[in-house]
Design a protein around this motif. Structure first.
Motif, mmCIF file in Angstrom:
data_model
loop_
_atom_site.group_PDB
_atom_site.id
_atom_site.type_symbol
_atom_site.label_atom_id
_atom_site.label_comp_id
_atom_site.label_asym_id
_atom_site.label_seq_id
_atom_site.Cartn_x
_atom_site.Cartn_y
_atom_site.Cartn_z
ATOM 1 N N SER A 85 12.424 -11.333 -3.528
ATOM 2 C CA SER A 85 11.906 -10.026 -3.141
ATOM 3 C C SER A 85 10.398 -10.124 -2.962
ATOM 4 O O SER A 85 9.662 -10.285 -3.935
ATOM 5 C CB SER A 85 12.242 -8.967 -4.192
ATOM 6 N N VAL A 86 9.950 -10.035 -1.721
ATOM 7 C CA VAL A 86 8.534 -10.115 -1.370
ATOM 8 C C VAL A 86 8.181 -8.893 -0.531
ATOM 9 O O VAL A 86 8.936 -8.514 0.369
ATOM 10 C CB VAL A 86 8.234 -11.408 -0.576
ATOM 11 N N THR A 87 7.045 -8.282 -0.836
ATOM 12 C CA THR A 87 6.589 -7.115 -0.082
ATOM 13 C C THR A 87 5.131 -7.303 0.321
ATOM 14 O O THR A 87 4.318 -7.757 -0.490
ATOM 15 C CB THR A 87 6.705 -5.828 -0.917
ATOM 16 N N VAL A 88 4.822 -6.970 1.557
ATOM 17 C CA VAL A 88 3.450 -7.011 2.066
ATOM 18 C C VAL A 88 3.139 -5.641 2.661
ATOM 19 O O VAL A 88 3.834 -5.192 3.590
ATOM 20 C CB VAL A 88 3.261 -8.104 3.132
ATOM 21 N N ARG A 89 2.111 -4.985 2.131
ATOM 22 C CA ARG A 89 1.687 -3.685 2.647
ATOM 23 C C ARG A 89 0.251 -3.795 3.154
ATOM 24 O O ARG A 89 -0.612 -4.310 2.455
ATOM 25 C CB ARG A 89 1.773 -2.608 1.564
ATOM 26 N N LEU A 90 0.034 -3.297 4.350
ATOM 27 C CA LEU A 90 -1.310 -3.230 4.909
ATOM 28 C C LEU A 90 -1.925 -1.891 4.535
ATOM 29 O O LEU A 90 -1.330 -0.828 4.792
ATOM 30 C CB LEU A 90 -1.272 -3.379 6.426
ATOM 31 N N ARG A 91 -3.114 -1.934 3.928
ATOM 32 C CA ARG A 91 -3.849 -0.718 3.608
ATOM 33 C C ARG A 91 -5.039 -0.616 4.546
ATOM 34 O O ARG A 91 -5.864 -1.527 4.608
ATOM 35 C CB ARG A 91 -4.314 -0.748 2.151
ATOM 36 N N LEU A 92 -5.106 0.505 5.254
ATOM 37 C CA LEU A 92 -6.132 0.656 6.289
ATOM 38 C C LEU A 92 -6.574 2.116 6.336
ATOM 39 O O LEU A 92 -5.745 3.016 6.552
ATOM 40 C CB LEU A 92 -5.562 0.229 7.647
ATOM 41 N N ASP A 93 -7.860 2.347 6.093
ATOM 42 C CA ASP A 93 -8.438 3.692 6.167
ATOM 43 C C ASP A 93 -7.679 4.687 5.286
ATOM 44 O O ASP A 93 -7.413 5.834 5.686
ATOM 45 C CB ASP A 93 -8.451 4.194 7.612
ATOM 46 N N GLY A 94 -7.310 4.253 4.090
ATOM 47 C CA GLY A 94 -6.648 5.135 3.144
ATOM 48 C C GLY A 94 -5.164 5.332 3.370
ATOM 49 O O GLY A 94 -4.506 6.056 2.610
#
Length: 252
Positions: A178-187
């Protein structure tokens, strides 16, 4: 002569993971998809030895990782880590990757779980490839829950700038992956990728069953990325120019 016990953990037995990859994009244009694939978990010091008729279906080639010029994948990893001030002292590494299949490979992400000589976790390396033939490595220091934060430094999707940061969850795989990648951009979190999988024994029979369902997984992943990119472009998403990407230190 006094014999000294080897306290290092045993070498990793290779495994296959029957996987589902999910992408979800929010914001101006919402888009999501799921597809099936399979990945290998191997010890790069001791890659699996397949019967000759199956070798073209699973090759682990140093040219496909890091700078592509080191004699082995492990040597390339050690070069990269040394440039970041990390010395594993010969500790074991577990590598999650797609193999070169029928002469072709494309790995959006390869993960390396790195341990010291006593078996304690040191870091995780996330090696990312884009569809433009470029690669970049992120050195991660996950917390006890497997989470790590890192600034985005690499152009992947043409629909996002090289801005923001990733929040990755990269626990070491066991029976499940189980791998998760989240992009955080401008809140906001405009993009999330999730990789899940179930462990299979790395046997010829298991490989043949996975190939029967997905005969050319590396080519399919590459084609799927391009196909979804065309759909997003036709739906009006603007394209961000791709900046020059300098070679990272330690990627020879």
């Amino acid at each position: 002569m006094r014999l000294v016990a080897d306290t290092r953990p045993p070498r990793t037995t290779a495994a296959l993971y029957d996987c589902v990859v999910s992408h979800a994009r929010t914001g101006r244009v919402r888009h999501s998809f799921r597809h099936r694939t399979f990945l290998w978990l191997i010890d790069p010091d001791d890659p699996p030895r397949l019967p000759r008729p199956l070798r073209a279906a699973a090759r682990f080639d140093p040219r496909d990782h890091f700078g592509g010029h080191a004699p082995t994948i492990r040597a390339a990893l050690d070069d990269y880590l040394a440039a970041q001030g990390v010395d594993l002292g010969g500790g074991r590494v577990r590598m999650l990757t797609g193999a070169r299949v029928w002469g072709y490979v494309f790995n959006p992400i390869t993960l390396y779980w790195c341990h010291d000589a006593e078996g304690a976790p040191v870091c995780v390396v996330a090696e990312v490839h884009n569809t433009y033939g470029q690669r970049h490595c992120y050195l991660l220091r996950p917390d006890d829950d497997g989470y790590a934060d890192v600034a985005k430094d690499f152009y992947v999707s043409p629909f996002f700038p090289v801005d923001g940061a990733y929040r990755m969850r990269v626990p070491e795989p066991a029976a499940a992956l189980s791998v998760t990648v989240r992009l955080r951009l401008d809140g906001d979190v405009p993009f999330t990728a999730v990789l899940t999988g179930e462990r299979r024994g790395a046997t010829p029979g298991a490989l043949l069953r996975l190939l029967a369902r997905n005969p050319w997984p590396t080519a399919k992943v590459s084609a799927d990325i391009r196909r979804h990119g065309v759909r997003l472009f036709l739906r009006g998403l603007p394209v961000h120019a791709r900046p020059a990407h300098p070679t990272q230190e330690g990627l020879r």
